[in-house]
Write a protein that holds these residues in place. Structure first.
Motif, PDB file in Angstrom:
ATOM      1  N   ASP A 128      32.823  23.482  84.400  1.00 34.97           N
ATOM      2  CA  ASP A 128      31.721  24.203  83.757  1.00 34.97           C
ATOM      3  C   ASP A 128      31.036  25.064  84.807  1.00 34.97           C
ATOM      4  OD1 ASP A 128      29.525  25.076  82.351  1.00 34.97           O
ATOM      5  OD2 ASP A 128      28.633  23.092  82.081  1.00 34.97           O
ATOM      6  N   LEU A 129      31.096  26.366  84.630  1.00 34.28           N
ATOM      7  CA  LEU A 129      30.442  27.304  85.540  1.00 34.28           C
ATOM      8  C   LEU A 129      29.026  27.538  85.032  1.00 34.28           C
ATOM      9  CD1 LEU A 129      33.401  29.793  86.014  1.00 34.28           C
ATOM     10  CD2 LEU A 129      32.760  27.882  87.468  1.00 34.28           C
ATOM     11  N   ASP A 130      28.083  26.888  85.695  1.00 35.65           N
ATOM     12  CA  ASP A 130      26.692  26.846  85.252  1.00 35.65           C
ATOM     13  C   ASP A 130      25.854  27.762  86.133  1.00 35.65           C
ATOM     14  OD1 ASP A 130      24.224  26.195  84.244  1.00 35.65           O
ATOM     15  OD2 ASP A 130      24.224  24.125  84.981  1.00 35.65           O
ATOM     16  N   PRO A 131      25.394  28.895  85.609  1.00 38.33           N
ATOM     17  CA  PRO A 131      24.671  29.854  86.451  1.00 38.33           C
ATOM     18  C   PRO A 131      23.235  29.443  86.730  1.00 38.33           C
ATOM     19  CG  PRO A 131      24.780  30.661  84.207  1.00 38.33           C
ATOM     20  CD  PRO A 131      25.588  29.394  84.236  1.00 38.33           C
ATOM     21  N   HIS A 133      21.107  31.908  87.309  1.00 37.27           N
ATOM     22  CA  HIS A 133      20.427  33.157  86.982  1.00 37.27           C
ATOM     23  C   HIS A 133      21.139  33.774  85.786  1.00 37.27           C
ATOM     24  CE1 HIS A 133      23.924  34.836  88.991  1.00 37.27           C
ATOM     25  NE2 HIS A 133      23.645  34.068  90.030  1.00 37.27           N
ATOM     26  N   GLU A 134      20.709  34.938  85.367  1.00 37.83           N
ATOM     27  CA  GLU A 134      21.242  35.557  84.154  1.00 37.83           C
ATOM     28  C   GLU A 134      22.296  36.627  84.442  1.00 37.83           C
ATOM     29  OE1 GLU A 134      20.566  34.311  81.235  1.00 37.83           O
ATOM     30  OE2 GLU A 134      19.228  32.866  82.211  1.00 37.83           O
ATOM     31  N   ASP A 135      22.862  36.619  85.643  1.00 41.36           N
ATOM     32  CA  ASP A 135      23.883  37.603  86.000  1.00 41.36           C
ATOM     33  C   ASP A 135      25.243  37.107  85.517  1.00 41.36           C
ATOM     34  OD1 ASP A 135      25.551  39.477  87.080  1.00 41.36           O
ATOM     35  OD2 ASP A 135      25.092  39.018  89.183  1.00 41.36           O
ATOM     36  N   PHE A 136      25.595  37.458  84.283  1.00 39.05           N
ATOM     37  CA  PHE A 136      26.838  36.931  83.722  1.00 39.05           C
ATOM     38  C   PHE A 136      28.068  37.580  84.352  1.00 39.05           C
ATOM     39  CE2 PHE A 136      29.943  36.123  80.237  1.00 39.05           C
ATOM     40  CZ  PHE A 136      29.906  34.736  80.325  1.00 39.05           C
ATOM     41  N   ALA A 137      27.913  38.749  84.944  1.00 38.98           N
ATOM     42  CA  ALA A 137      29.027  39.356  85.671  1.00 38.98           C
ATOM     43  C   ALA A 137      29.488  38.433  86.802  1.00 38.98           C
ATOM     44  CB  ALA A 137      28.637  40.720  86.221  1.00 38.98           C
ATOM     45  N   ALA A 159      39.948  30.101  79.517  1.00 36.35           N
ATOM     46  CA  ALA A 159      38.508  30.327  79.619  1.00 36.35           C
ATOM     47  C   ALA A 159      37.862  30.311  78.241  1.00 36.35           C
ATOM     48  CB  ALA A 159      38.216  31.656  80.310  1.00 36.35           C
ATOM     49  N   MET A 160      36.624  29.795  78.200  1.00 40.60           N
ATOM     50  CA  MET A 160      35.854  29.741  76.960  1.00 40.60           C
ATOM     51  C   MET A 160      34.390  30.019  77.272  1.00 40.60           C
ATOM     52  SD  MET A 160      35.431  26.533  74.266  1.00 40.60           S
ATOM     53  CE  MET A 160      34.353  25.525  75.309  1.00 40.60           C
ATOM     54  N   VAL A 161      33.778  30.940  76.534  1.00 40.71           N
ATOM     55  CA  VAL A 161      32.326  31.071  76.619  1.00 40.71           C
ATOM     56  C   VAL A 161      31.718  29.923  75.834  1.00 40.71           C
ATOM     57  CG1 VAL A 161      32.168  33.546  77.081  1.00 40.71           C
ATOM     58  CG2 VAL A 161      32.358  32.758  74.716  1.00 40.71           C
ATOM     59  N   THR A 162      30.654  29.348  76.357  1.00 46.05           N
ATOM     60  CA  THR A 162      30.166  28.080  75.836  1.00 46.05           C
ATOM     61  C   THR A 162      29.199  28.197  74.670  1.00 46.05           C
ATOM     62  OG1 THR A 162      28.319  28.043  77.392  1.00 46.05           O
ATOM     63  CG2 THR A 162      30.415  27.038  78.119  1.00 46.05           C
ATOM     64  N   GLY A 163      28.727  29.411  74.396  1.00 43.74           N
ATOM     65  CA  GLY A 163      27.663  29.554  73.412  1.00 43.74           C
ATOM     66  C   GLY A 163      26.304  29.253  74.004  1.00 43.74           C
ATOM     67  N   SER A 164      26.291  28.906  75.282  1.00 43.69           N
ATOM     68  CA  SER A 164      25.034  28.649  75.983  1.00 43.69           C
ATOM     69  C   SER A 164      24.876  29.707  77.073  1.00 43.69           C
ATOM     70  CB  SER A 164      25.037  27.232  76.556  1.00 43.69           C
ATOM     71  OG  SER A 164      23.821  26.943  77.210  1.00 43.69           O
ATOM     72  N   ARG A 165      25.055  29.338  78.367  1.00 46.16           N
ATOM     73  CA  ARG A 165      24.826  30.291  79.444  1.00 46.16           C
ATOM     74  C   ARG A 165      26.060  30.553  80.299  1.00 46.16           C
ATOM     75  NH1 ARG A 165      21.593  28.430  83.285  1.00 46.16           N
ATOM     76  NH2 ARG A 165      20.781  30.484  83.851  1.00 46.16           N
ATOM     77  N   GLY A 166      27.067  29.705  80.185  1.00 46.47           N
ATOM     78  CA  GLY A 166      28.157  29.786  81.137  1.00 46.47           C
ATOM     79  C   GLY A 166      29.534  29.924  80.525  1.00 46.47           C
ATOM     80  N   VAL A 167      30.507  29.565  81.349  1.00 43.38           N
ATOM     81  CA  VAL A 167      31.920  29.606  80.978  1.00 43.38           C
ATOM     82  C   VAL A 167      32.537  28.262  81.335  1.00 43.38           C
ATOM     83  CG1 VAL A 167      34.174  30.609  81.574  1.00 43.38           C
ATOM     84  CG2 VAL A 167      32.208  32.100  81.220  1.00 43.38           C
ATOM     85  N   ASP A 253      32.943  43.881  80.808  1.00 45.37           N
ATOM     86  CA  ASP A 253      31.540  43.899  81.219  1.00 45.37           C
ATOM     87  C   ASP A 253      30.585  43.597  80.065  1.00 45.37           C
ATOM     88  OD1 ASP A 253      32.249  44.516  83.801  1.00 45.37           O
ATOM     89  OD2 ASP A 253      32.000  46.685  83.548  1.00 45.37           O
ATOM     90  N   ALA A 254      31.050  43.784  78.834  1.00 47.51           N
ATOM     91  CA  ALA A 254      30.186  43.550  77.681  1.00 47.51           C
ATOM     92  C   ALA A 254      30.208  42.093  77.215  1.00 47.51           C
ATOM     93  CB  ALA A 254      30.606  44.454  76.523  1.00 47.51           C
ATOM     94  N   LEU A 255      31.046  41.263  77.802  1.00 49.53           N
ATOM     95  CA  LEU A 255      31.159  39.875  77.382  1.00 49.53           C
ATOM     96  C   LEU A 255      29.856  39.122  77.636  1.00 49.53           C
ATOM     97  CD1 LEU A 255      33.137  37.652  76.330  1.00 49.53           C
ATOM     98  CD2 LEU A 255      33.568  37.108  78.741  1.00 49.53           C
ATOM     99  N   ARG A 256      29.457  38.314  76.674  1.00 49.50           N
ATOM    100  CA  ARG A 256      28.277  37.470  76.806  1.00 49.50           C
ATOM    101  C   ARG A 256      28.654  36.029  76.487  1.00 49.50           C
ATOM    102  NH1 ARG A 256      25.297  38.921  80.026  1.00 49.50           N
ATOM    103  NH2 ARG A 256      23.770  37.418  79.220  1.00 49.50           N
ATOM    104  N   PRO A 257      27.947  35.041  77.070  1.00 46.63           N
ATOM    105  CA  PRO A 257      28.303  33.643  76.813  1.00 46.63           C
ATOM    106  C   PRO A 257      27.999  33.195  75.392  1.00 46.63           C
ATOM    107  CG  PRO A 257      26.300  33.770  78.127  1.00 46.63           C
ATOM    108  CD  PRO A 257      26.847  35.161  78.048  1.00 46.63           C
TER     109      PRO A 257
END
Length: 290
Positions: A128-131, A133-137, A159-167, A253-257
Motif C-alpha cells: 500500500d503506497l500511502d502518501p 501529501h496530495e501529490d499523486f504524481a 496496480a489498483m487505485v484504492t478509492g482513498s488516497r493511494g495505490v 497525469d489525470a489519474l486520481r486515486p
C-alpha cells in the motif's frame, strides 16, 4: 445448504448511506448485483471483515469479523483460528451474498490475502503506497518504481487505485510460502526499496517521522490482516470505488486515486470490455527465496 432460491430481503432501501451524494442502500444493493461478475473472482473463498454502517458513512461505522446473526443458510463461512477459539467469517462467494452484505449495511468488504482452504499460504502480496501529501504524481511514480523492483525479482505486479488516497501494488503468488515468510520477504523488499529512494519513500511507521515521503505499508500481509478488494466501495465523499488499473494507466497525469465511483465504475468496465485483472491468477509466481 438449502436448495431454496437465494433471495435477499432489502429493508430500508431508501436510507441514504452517502447522504451528500444521494446514494441509498438500494443503490449499494444494485451495485453489488451489477458488479458481482467481476468482483466475486477477487473475493471468492477469502474470509471477509465487514465494514458496516447502521446509519450512513458520515456518522461512522464499525468492523465485524463474526458472521452477523440471522445470516441465511446459503451464506458460506470459514473458520479462522484466534486465541481462545475461532471466528466465523463470511465468504462473499456469489452475487446473492454480496447483496446480502449490502442489506447488512456493509459498504466495504475487506478480505484476506489468502483463501480459506489454505489460510497460512497467501496467494496475494499487497504493498500500500500511502502518501503523506496530495501529490499523486509522486504516488504514481512510486508505484512504477515498486513494480520495476518486483519484476526484477521475477514477480508480476498489478496496480489498483484504492478509492482513498493511494495505490495498491498487488502481486499474485503461488501458494508455496507461509504468511510469516511472505511478510518477512515483503518487509525486506520495502526496506531495500526505501533505502534506494530515501528522499521519496519510507518504511517509517510513525507519521511524524515520514516528512513528505510515501509510506510503503506492507502490514496488510500479516496474519489475519485484510485488504480492500477490487471494486469495493469506500465510505468517503462521492462513494469512490477501489479500481484495478492497466499498468500503463500509472503514466496518466489525470489519474486520481478516487477517479471512479459506485456510479461510474461500471461504465469504465464497459469501455474496457471487462476487468483488467480478470487473468491476474495466471501471473502467479513463487515468491523468491531470500
Amino acid at each position: 445448504m438449502s436448495g431454496r432460491p437465494r433471495e435477499v430481503k432489502l429493508t430500508h432501501p431508501d436510507r441514504l448511506l452517502w447522504p451528500a451524494d444521494g446514494i441509498a442502500k438500494r443503490d449499494l444493493y444494485d451495485y453489488f448485483g451489477a458488479v458481482a461478475d467481476v468482483m466475486v473472482p477477487h473475493v471468492k473463498d477469502r474470509p471477509v471483515s465487514l465494514q458496516r454502517f447502521r446509519e450512513n458513512v458520515d456518522k461512522g461505522g464499525f468492523f465485524q469479523k463474526e458472521v452477523p446473526k440471522g445470516a441465511p443458510d446459503w451464506v458460506a463461512t470459514a473458520e479462522v483460528p484466534k486465541k481462545g477459539g475461532v471466528v466465523h467469517h463470511v465468504l462473499a462467494n456469489d452475487r446473492a451474498t454480496l447483496q446480502w452484505l449490502a442489506q447488512q449495511g456493509c459498504v466495504t468488504p475487506h478480505v484476506f490475502t489468502a483463501r480459506a482452504d489454505l489460510l497460512d499460504k497467501p496467494d496475494r502480496l499487497v504493498i500500500d503506497l500511502d502518501p503523506s501529501h496530495e501529490d499523486f504524481a509522486a504516488v504514481r511514480l512510486a508505484a512504477r518504481q515498486t513494480g520495476d523492483a518486483l519484476r526484477a525479482r521475477g514477480l508480476e505486479p498489478f496496480a489498483m487505485v484504492t478509492g482513498s488516497r493511494g495505490v495498491h501494488v498487488v502481486v499474485p503468488l503461488k501458494r508455496t510460502r507461509t504468511t510469516e515468510a511472505v511478510l518477512s520477504w515483503v518487509r525486506a523488499f520495502a526496506a531495500q526499496l526505501a533505502q534506494e529512494q530515501p528522499e521519496t519513500l519510507t518504511t517509517e511507521f510513525y507519521k511524524n517521522k515520514r516528512d513528505d515521503r510515501i509510506y510503503l505499508d506492507v502490514a496488510r500481509n500479516g496474519h489475519a490482516q485484510t485488504v480492500v478488494p477490487p471494486y469495493a466501495p469506500r465510505p468517503r465523499a462521492g462513494a469512490p470505488v477501489a479500481t484495478p488499473l492497466t499498468w500503463d494507466e500509472l503514466d496518466d497525469d489525470a489519474l486520481r486515486p478516487d477517479a471512479w465511483t459506485l456510479k461510474t465504475v461500471l461504465g469504465r468496465l464497459a469501455d474496457l470490455g471487462g476487468d483488467p485483472w480478470k487473468d491476474i491468477a495466471t501471473s502467479a509466481r513463487a515468491l523468491p527465496r531470500g
